[in-house]
Design a protein around this motif. Structure first.
Motif, PDB file in Angstrom:
ATOM      1  N   ILE A 148      14.617   5.359  39.080  1.00 50.52           N
ATOM      2  CA  ILE A 148      15.542   4.380  39.669  1.00 50.52           C
ATOM      3  C   ILE A 148      14.797   3.109  40.084  1.00 50.52           C
ATOM      4  CG2 ILE A 148      17.064   3.931  41.633  1.00 50.52           C
ATOM      5  CD1 ILE A 148      17.811   6.933  41.532  1.00 50.52           C
ATOM      6  N   SER A 149      13.649   3.281  40.741  1.00 49.41           N
ATOM      7  CA  SER A 149      12.879   2.108  41.170  1.00 49.41           C
ATOM      8  C   SER A 149      12.347   1.336  39.965  1.00 49.41           C
ATOM      9  CB  SER A 149      11.724   2.540  42.081  1.00 49.41           C
ATOM     10  OG  SER A 149      10.863   3.445  41.415  1.00 49.41           O
ATOM     11  N   SER A 150      12.003   2.050  38.884  1.00 50.47           N
ATOM     12  CA  SER A 150      11.559   1.380  37.664  1.00 50.47           C
ATOM     13  C   SER A 150      12.688   0.544  37.065  1.00 50.47           C
ATOM     14  CB  SER A 150      11.088   2.409  36.628  1.00 50.47           C
ATOM     15  OG  SER A 150      10.006   3.143  37.107  1.00 50.47           O
ATOM     16  N   GLY A 151      13.893   1.101  37.093  1.00 49.91           N
ATOM     17  CA  GLY A 151      15.048   0.367  36.576  1.00 49.91           C
ATOM     18  C   GLY A 151      15.307  -0.909  37.356  1.00 49.91           C
ATOM     19  N   ILE A 152      15.142  -0.829  38.665  1.00 49.36           N
ATOM     20  CA  ILE A 152      15.341  -2.025  39.501  1.00 49.36           C
ATOM     21  C   ILE A 152      14.296  -3.082  39.186  1.00 49.36           C
ATOM     22  CG2 ILE A 152      15.303  -2.874  41.885  1.00 49.36           C
ATOM     23  CD1 ILE A 152      16.433  -0.115  42.696  1.00 49.36           C
ATOM     24  N   GLY A 153      13.030  -2.640  39.027  1.00 46.70           N
ATOM     25  CA  GLY A 153      11.968  -3.582  38.694  1.00 46.70           C
ATOM     26  C   GLY A 153      12.149  -4.207  37.320  1.00 46.70           C
ATOM     27  N   ALA A 154      12.688  -3.410  36.373  1.00 45.00           N
ATOM     28  CA  ALA A 154      12.833  -3.889  34.996  1.00 45.00           C
ATOM     29  C   ALA A 154      13.919  -4.944  34.852  1.00 45.00           C
ATOM     30  CB  ALA A 154      13.123  -2.707  34.070  1.00 45.00           C
ATOM     31  N   ILE A 155      14.984  -4.834  35.648  1.00 41.20           N
ATOM     32  CA  ILE A 155      16.099  -5.783  35.493  1.00 41.20           C
ATOM     33  C   ILE A 155      15.936  -7.035  36.346  1.00 41.20           C
ATOM     34  CG2 ILE A 155      17.694  -3.917  34.934  1.00 41.20           C
ATOM     35  CD1 ILE A 155      18.870  -4.283  37.777  1.00 41.20           C
ATOM     36  N   ALA A 156      14.907  -7.066  37.190  1.00 41.74           N
ATOM     37  CA  ALA A 156      14.737  -8.217  38.087  1.00 41.74           C
ATOM     38  C   ALA A 156      14.493  -9.504  37.301  1.00 41.74           C
ATOM     39  CB  ALA A 156      13.593  -7.958  39.063  1.00 41.74           C
TER      40      ALA A 156
END
Length: 304
Positions: A52-60
């Motif tokens: 989940i945290s990776s997904g947030i970082g990827a879409i930033a």
């Protein structure tokens, strides 16, 4: 056709950072000698939060490029989520502590919980950094873009692990096996008096015949302040008892004149090598670290 290829390219720009961030979380989850988190349920929980945290970082980065500033607010939500992870870990460890033969102690639990919160930021930062570098690379070669993104993710993970790596007991002290001596009801480890609570013959014989002991010698006198902290001593005896098992009795004692710490227990498995190695690897708790530059400077002046 061109539009479809471009869409696939942007999908790759999101998927690769997510995979890199999740992999970074997995690599920091490798179970060490402390055997925490538990496998497989503990793994699953932390891998999902890492994803989940990776997904947030990827879409930033894509969100910023599209001027969708509302999506960036997910970063703030992620911070709150990671704090919640720390709280849950802390409560879970406190619940487990109640059924252990030897307590971890509040200071050790707090350190473990903070570590797991920080490792979720690893996923976010690795994913964010990978996404950033892949967006900077020109669109002419997708394979080079992916390769550079993965290389940058590996470098960033290495830097983050090196930056957050804490010290262990072996960095500030020498650990040596010690002799157990029982005189009447008094227990000594080398020349350090430990306790006078061995009042019955069974206890004295058990400690004398099956006990194992070590003395921790601080490399500098001012390191004794860390080693003599109740939380640090509790962490040391907890790890020693958990690795070797505890048949009966465990003690820690400080020799206040020299700063040495005596550790003694009656283990289920008698293994001198594992005992010493375990003590060496016990992490120094962040909550009790102090800046000793002034003390060291004064100590050197007094020696001079």
């Amino acid at each position: 056709m061109e539009k479809e290829l471009l869409s696939q390219y942007y999908l790759i720009l999101i998927l690769i950072p997510i995979l890199c961030g999740t992999l970074a979380r997995y690599l920091t989850l490798i179970v060490d000698y402390r055997q925490y988190p538990s496998y497989p349920n503990g793994y699953l929980i932390h891998l999902v939060t890492g994803f989940i945290s990776s997904g947030i970082g990827a879409i930033a980065i894509p969100a910023l490029l599209e001027k969708n500033f509302e999506a960036v607010t997910f970063l703030l939500l992620a911070t709150e989520q990671f704090r919640e992870v720390r709280r849950i870990e802390k409560e879970s460890l406190q619940d487990i502590d109640n059924v252990e033969h030897v307590f971890r102690g509040e200071a050790y639990i707090d350190g473990i919980a903070k570590t797991f919160e920080a490792r979720n930021y690893f996923s976010l930062l690795v994913s964010f950094g990978t996404s950033l570098i892949m967006h900077i690379i020109p669109l002419n070669n997708i394979f080079i873009t992916i390769l550079l993104g993965i290389i940058f993710a590996a470098i960033l993970l290495y830097v983050l692990k090196a930056f957050t790596k804490g010290k262990s007991v072996s960095d500030i002290a020498d650990i040596k096996l010690a002799k157990i001596t029982v005189k009447n009801s008094e227990l000594y480890v080398d020349d350090i008096f430990v306790t006078n609570h061995l009042g019955i013959d069974l206890a004295r014989n058990l400690v004398q015949s099956s006990g194992i002991a070590a003395v921790i010698h601080p490399k500098e006198r001012y390191y004794s302040r860390i080693l003599n902290h109740n939380g640090q001593r509790q962490a040391i005896i907890f790890e020693a008892c958990r690795i070797l098992g505890l048949k009966r009795y465990h003690y820690t004692k400080c020799d206040y004149e020299t700063g040495r710490i005596a550790i003694v227990l009656v283990p289920i498995i008698y293994d001198e090598g594992a005992f010493i190695e375990t003590i060496k690897k016990v992490p120094l708790l962040e909550s009790i670290k102090k800046n000793y530059k002034i003390m060291k400077s004064n100590s050197n002046q007094m020696k001079g």
